[in-house]
Design an enzyme around this catalytic site. Structure first.
Site, PDB file in Angstrom:
ATOM      1  N   HIS A   9       0.840  -1.206   0.000  1.00 15.91           N
ATOM      2  CA  HIS A   9       0.000   0.000   0.000  1.00 15.91           C
ATOM      3  C   HIS A   9       0.875   1.257   0.000  1.00 15.91           C
ATOM      4  O   HIS A   9       0.513   2.265  -0.597  1.00 15.91           O
ATOM      5  CB  HIS A   9      -0.903   0.000   1.238  1.00 15.91           C
ATOM      6  CG  HIS A   9      -1.882  -1.139   1.242  1.00 15.91           C
ATOM      7  ND1 HIS A   9      -3.226  -0.965   0.993  1.00 15.91           N
ATOM      8  CD2 HIS A   9      -1.707  -2.465   1.430  1.00 15.91           C
ATOM      9  CE1 HIS A   9      -3.836  -2.140   1.043  1.00 15.91           C
ATOM     10  NE2 HIS A   9      -2.934  -3.069   1.316  1.00 15.91           N
ATOM     11  N   ASN A  11       3.877   1.551  -1.365  1.00 13.34           N
ATOM     12  CA  ASN A  11       4.497   1.778  -2.686  1.00 13.34           C
ATOM     13  C   ASN A  11       3.600   2.579  -3.635  1.00 13.34           C
ATOM     14  O   ASN A  11       4.013   3.626  -4.138  1.00 13.34           O
ATOM     15  CB  ASN A  11       4.891   0.444  -3.337  1.00 13.34           C
ATOM     16  CG  ASN A  11       6.199  -0.089  -2.779  1.00 13.34           C
ATOM     17  OD1 ASN A  11       6.881   0.598  -2.015  1.00 13.34           O
ATOM     18  ND2 ASN A  11       6.549  -1.311  -3.139  1.00 13.34           N
ATOM     19  N   ASP A 107      -5.603   5.692   1.701  1.00 14.84           N
ATOM     20  CA  ASP A 107      -5.836   4.316   1.260  1.00 14.84           C
ATOM     21  C   ASP A 107      -7.321   4.007   1.467  1.00 14.84           C
ATOM     22  O   ASP A 107      -7.939   4.441   2.444  1.00 14.84           O
ATOM     23  CB  ASP A 107      -4.987   3.359   2.095  1.00 14.84           C
ATOM     24  CG  ASP A 107      -4.945   1.962   1.487  1.00 14.84           C
ATOM     25  OD1 ASP A 107      -3.938   1.652   0.850  1.00 14.84           O
ATOM     26  OD2 ASP A 107      -5.928   1.197   1.653  1.00 14.84           O
ATOM     27  N   THR A 129      -5.714  -0.128  -3.880  1.00  9.40           N
ATOM     28  CA  THR A 129      -4.471  -0.761  -4.341  1.00  9.40           C
ATOM     29  C   THR A 129      -4.685  -2.181  -4.882  1.00  9.40           C
ATOM     30  O   THR A 129      -3.729  -2.918  -5.050  1.00  9.40           O
ATOM     31  CB  THR A 129      -3.436  -0.788  -3.199  1.00  9.40           C
ATOM     32  OG1 THR A 129      -4.000  -1.523  -2.111  1.00  9.40           O
ATOM     33  CG2 THR A 129      -3.077   0.601  -2.739  1.00  9.40           C
ATOM     34  N   SER A 130      -5.941  -2.554  -5.121  1.00  5.97           N
ATOM     35  CA  SER A 130      -6.190  -3.867  -5.741  1.00  5.97           C
ATOM     36  C   SER A 130      -6.746  -3.646  -7.145  1.00  5.97           C
ATOM     37  O   SER A 130      -6.884  -2.517  -7.604  1.00  5.97           O
ATOM     38  CB  SER A 130      -7.210  -4.649  -4.921  1.00  5.97           C
ATOM     39  OG  SER A 130      -8.478  -4.063  -5.105  1.00  5.97           O
ATOM     40  N   TRP A 340      15.650  -9.268  -0.075  1.00  4.61           N
ATOM     41  CA  TRP A 340      14.726  -8.279  -0.668  1.00  4.61           C
ATOM     42  C   TRP A 340      15.406  -7.698  -1.895  1.00  4.61           C
ATOM     43  O   TRP A 340      16.625  -7.476  -1.873  1.00  4.61           O
ATOM     44  CB  TRP A 340      14.413  -7.197   0.371  1.00  4.61           C
ATOM     45  CG  TRP A 340      13.202  -6.342   0.079  1.00  4.61           C
ATOM     46  CD1 TRP A 340      13.205  -5.009  -0.169  1.00  4.61           C
ATOM     47  CD2 TRP A 340      11.828  -6.752   0.055  1.00  4.61           C
ATOM     48  NE1 TRP A 340      11.908  -4.551  -0.355  1.00  4.61           N
ATOM     49  CE2 TRP A 340      11.047  -5.615  -0.218  1.00  4.61           C
ATOM     50  CE3 TRP A 340      11.173  -7.970   0.228  1.00  4.61           C
ATOM     51  CZ2 TRP A 340       9.660  -5.658  -0.318  1.00  4.61           C
ATOM     52  CZ3 TRP A 340       9.796  -8.013   0.138  1.00  4.61           C
ATOM     53  CH2 TRP A 340       9.043  -6.863  -0.127  1.00  4.61           C
ATOM     54  N   GLY A 360       0.163 -10.764  -5.571  1.00  2.30           N
ATOM     55  CA  GLY A 360      -0.214  -9.465  -5.009  1.00  2.30           C
ATOM     56  C   GLY A 360      -0.465  -8.516  -6.177  1.00  2.30           C
ATOM     57  O   GLY A 360       0.139  -8.671  -7.251  1.00  2.30           O
ATOM     58  N   ASN A 362       0.294  -5.304  -6.767  1.00  2.00           N
ATOM     59  CA  ASN A 362       1.438  -4.532  -7.268  1.00  2.00           C
ATOM     60  C   ASN A 362       2.360  -5.420  -8.092  1.00  2.00           C
ATOM     61  O   ASN A 362       2.802  -5.034  -9.176  1.00  2.00           O
ATOM     62  CB  ASN A 362       2.251  -3.939  -6.115  1.00  2.00           C
ATOM     63  CG  ASN A 362       1.481  -2.887  -5.366  1.00  2.00           C
ATOM     64  OD1 ASN A 362       1.301  -1.790  -5.848  1.00  2.00           O
ATOM     65  ND2 ASN A 362       0.994  -3.233  -4.184  1.00  2.00           N
ATOM     66  N   THR A 364       1.623  -8.104  -9.685  1.00  2.00           N
ATOM     67  CA  THR A 364       0.959  -8.463 -10.936  1.00  2.00           C
ATOM     68  C   THR A 364       1.081  -7.328 -11.953  1.00  2.00           C
ATOM     69  O   THR A 364       1.465  -7.540 -13.107  1.00  2.00           O
ATOM     70  CB  THR A 364      -0.530  -8.794 -10.666  1.00  2.00           C
ATOM     71  OG1 THR A 364      -0.588  -9.827  -9.682  1.00  2.00           O
ATOM     72  CG2 THR A 364      -1.255  -9.235 -11.922  1.00  2.00           C
ATOM     73  N   GLU A 366       3.239  -4.877 -11.945  1.00  2.00           N
ATOM     74  CA  GLU A 366       4.651  -4.673 -12.299  1.00  2.00           C
ATOM     75  C   GLU A 366       5.092  -5.691 -13.352  1.00  2.00           C
ATOM     76  O   GLU A 366       5.844  -5.376 -14.272  1.00  2.00           O
ATOM     77  CB  GLU A 366       5.527  -4.762 -11.035  1.00  2.00           C
ATOM     78  CG  GLU A 366       5.362  -3.534 -10.118  1.00  2.00           C
ATOM     79  CD  GLU A 366       5.825  -3.766  -8.679  1.00  2.00           C
ATOM     80  OE1 GLU A 366       6.524  -4.764  -8.410  1.00  2.00           O
ATOM     81  OE2 GLU A 366       5.484  -2.942  -7.803  1.00  2.00           O
TER      82      GLU A 366
HETATM   83  N1  UDP Z   1       8.929  -5.779  -3.577  1.00  2.00           N
HETATM   84  C1  UDP Z   1      10.217  -5.303  -3.588  1.00  2.00           C
HETATM   85  N2  UDP Z   1      11.226  -6.189  -3.406  1.00  2.00           N
HETATM   86  C2  UDP Z   1      11.030  -7.519  -3.214  1.00  2.00           C
HETATM   87  C3  UDP Z   1       9.702  -7.995  -3.209  1.00  2.00           C
HETATM   88  C4  UDP Z   1       8.675  -7.096  -3.404  1.00  2.00           C
HETATM   89  O1  UDP Z   1      10.472  -4.104  -3.765  1.00  2.00           O
HETATM   90  O2  UDP Z   1      12.014  -8.245  -3.054  1.00  2.00           O
HETATM   91  C5  UDP Z   1       7.821  -4.820  -3.793  1.00  2.00           C
HETATM   92  C6  UDP Z   1       7.098  -5.108  -5.083  1.00  2.00           C
HETATM   93  O3  UDP Z   1       7.771  -4.467  -6.155  1.00  2.00           O
HETATM   94  C7  UDP Z   1       5.708  -4.568  -4.802  1.00  2.00           C
HETATM   95  C8  UDP Z   1       5.540  -4.737  -3.306  1.00  2.00           C
HETATM   96  O4  UDP Z   1       6.844  -4.977  -2.774  1.00  2.00           O
HETATM   97  O5  UDP Z   1       5.640  -3.192  -5.156  1.00  2.00           O
HETATM   98  C9  UDP Z   1       4.669  -5.916  -2.921  1.00  2.00           C
HETATM   99  O6  UDP Z   1       3.336  -5.598  -3.173  1.00  2.00           O
HETATM  100  P1  UDP Z   1       2.284  -6.694  -3.612  1.00  2.00           P
HETATM  101  O7  UDP Z   1       0.967  -6.012  -3.767  1.00  2.00           O
HETATM  102  O8  UDP Z   1       2.769  -7.436  -4.791  1.00  2.00           O
HETATM  103  O9  UDP Z   1       2.258  -7.735  -2.419  1.00  2.00           O
HETATM  104  P2  UDP Z   1       2.068  -7.585  -0.824  1.00  2.00           P
HETATM  105  O10 UDP Z   1       3.418  -7.346  -0.261  1.00  2.00           O
HETATM  106  O11 UDP Z   1       1.121  -6.446  -0.585  1.00  2.00           O
HETATM  107  O12 UDP Z   1       1.511  -8.916  -0.436  1.00  2.00           O
END
Ligand code: UDP
Length: 457
Positions: A9, A11, A107, A129-130, A340, A360, A362, A364, A366
């Site tokens: 959320h 990001n 949000d 954010t979905s 990470w 997730g 984001n 998806t 990306e």
């Molecule tokens: N992300 C990142 N590095 C990682 C894994 C994830 O920067 O190693 C970021 C990814 O680019 C995305 C966010 O973390 O923007 C994860 O959001 P997402 O909605 O996919 O999943 P959530 O963490 O909310 O389950």
């Protein structure tokens, strides 16, 4: 702007903040102490603590920091946050030496913010954010619940906060059937969402989120029109608030809003790998697997004989600090494991051939932005809905829908890496997205109309 304090959320809210700043707006961010953003990365924004910054406030002292329990914070903040938010907004509205406040953007899950904004006659926009599809399904949860979808098994009534999800869906033939009201879904997709009407705090959060989003002055989505055209039409028919669909990853990276440090040490290794040869694996910022499933993942990966880059977040395997359950000799020469990664940059790297993801939203978007086909292992919430769309509607991935079985993992990885038709479809979706960003395109127009709309307040 007031993001929900979770990576998925934070990001998009900071991407939106960057976008609005680039269009000339001043930005003030309200944030909690929990998952505090790296404020030094944004010297041009103003930051204000809100809600949990008093160490003596016992309500917040013992809340879980990890796993699904961390969501109890959202429930509590929504219940107790109104006075503090109003107080902070009043300070902003009366500040003499700052630009006037045009609107509040929160949000969508901060549903309590709508009545606060209404009291102050301040327009509130929401960032959802979905996917739009997920919003429509969430709005239908009471209806689906009344139809009995959530009662197929006692197990399925377990609330989200008790750790329901991917691994706990019972074995029942009826779960494979289509949902008559939403034929794209199987019954098990609905159950995997993990919460139903009125049964727990998250059920309430969802229904209030839907209600107050409908009551907002506008809805901003991390998406683009060509991806969800039908859903957009339905939402526009049902909700008076204007919608703005903006694929944020095409505007700004998430590097500065990352709550964890991004490891970049593997990039020279990645640079040396052949085009489309690497499977990138990441399950986002919250999901956790049991050790036995982690071990299945490892075997599935080894048997696929594909090279990989795997983000294993500390705490990803429940009961382990980090990599304790890995067998000796893994990952070997074939792969790299990091805590990470700079995900967007990785997905844009030409060596990446597929993304094994928890679906997730984001992640998806990306992946769609970079034209990378997916292997989907969703856990709960919007993720099973995203996975169904990726595999059955957009056809840019494979949904591993039977849990963690090494043979199926191996087959899915091999298939996605070799399937040229799927790669072509992924490229096609990316091309549509790229076209939407050019002047006159839908995403371009969305940004322009959002700027005009906020300026009109
Ligand atoms: N992300 C990142 N590095 C990682 C894994 C994830 O920067 O190693 C970021 C990814 O680019 C995305 C966010 O973390 O923007 C994860 O959001 P997402 O909605 O996919 O999943 P959530 O963490 O909310 O389950």
């Amino acid at each position: 702007m007031f993001p929900l304090p979770y990576q998925g959320h934070v990001n998009p809210m900071f991407q939106l903040a960057n976008l609005l700043y680039s269009k000339g707006f001043s930005i003030t961010i309200f944030h909690t102490n929990f998952n505090k953003p790296k404020t030094s990365n944004y010297p041009h924004f103003t930051f204000r603590f809100i809600l949990d910054n008093d160490p003596h406030d016992e309500r917040y002292a013992n809340l879980p920091l990890q796993g699904m329990g961390a969501f109890s914070r959202i429930i509590l903040f929504n219940k107790c946050g109104a006075d503090q938010l109003r107080h902070q907004l009043e300070l902003e509205l009366s500040a003499k030496d700052e630009p006037p406040v045009s609107c509040l953007i929160t949000d969508a899950s901060w549903h309590f913010a709508q009545s606060v904004a209404d009291c102050l006659n301040l327009p509130r926009l929401v960032l959802r954010t979905s996917s739009l599809f997920c919003f429509l399904i969430y709005a239908s949860i009471p209806f689906l619940d009344d139809l009995g979808y959530f009662n197929l098994s006692d197990n399925t009534a377990t609330p989200l906060l008790d750790g329901l999800g991917y691994n706990n869906v019972p074995d029942d033939k009826r779960l494979e059937e289509q949902v008559a009201e939403f034929p794209v879904l199987k019954v098990k997709d609905v159950i995997k969402i993990g919460f139903k009407k009125d049964n727990d705090g998250m059920g309430d959060i969802i229904s209030n989120m839907v209600k107050q989003t409908k009551a907002s002055s506008g809805i901003i989505w991390n998406s683009f029109k060509e991806l969800e055209q039908l859903q957009l039409e339905t939402i526009r028919r049902d909700i008076p608030a204007p919608c703005f669909l903006i694929p944020f990853a095409k505007h700004f990276t998430t590097a500065s809003s990352s709550l964890l440090d991004q490891d970049r040490s593997f990039l020279p290794w990645l640079d040396q790998q052949p085009r489309n040869s690497i499977v990138y694996i990441s399950f986002g910022s919250v999901a956790q697997v049991e050790e036995k499933h982690f071990v299945e993942m490892v075997h599935g990966l080894v048997d696929s004989k594909q090279s990989f880059l795997w983000v294993v977040r500390p705490g990803f395997v429940s009961g382990s600090t980090w990599l304790e359950p890995l067998p000796d000799g893994f990952p070997g020469e074939r792969g790299r494991i990091v805590k990470w990664a700079p995900q967007q940059e990785v997905l844009g790297h030409e060596a990446i051939g597929a993304f094994w993801t928890h679906s997730g939203w984001n992640s998806t978007v990306e992946s769609v932005c970079e034209g990378v086909p997916m292997i989907c292992s969703p856990f709960w919430g919007d993720q099973p809905l995203d996975a169904r769309y990726v595999s059955d509607v957009w056809k840019v991935g494979v949904y591993l829908e039977n849990g963690w079985k090494r043979e199926e993992i191996t087959n899915a990885i091999r298939r996605v890496m070799a399937d040229e038709e799927m790669r072509e479809k992924s490229r096609g979706l990316k091309q549509k997205l790229d076209a939407s960003l050019i002047e006159g395109g839908s995403s371009y127009e969305s940004v322009e109309s959002l700027v005009d709309y906020i300026s009109s307040f």
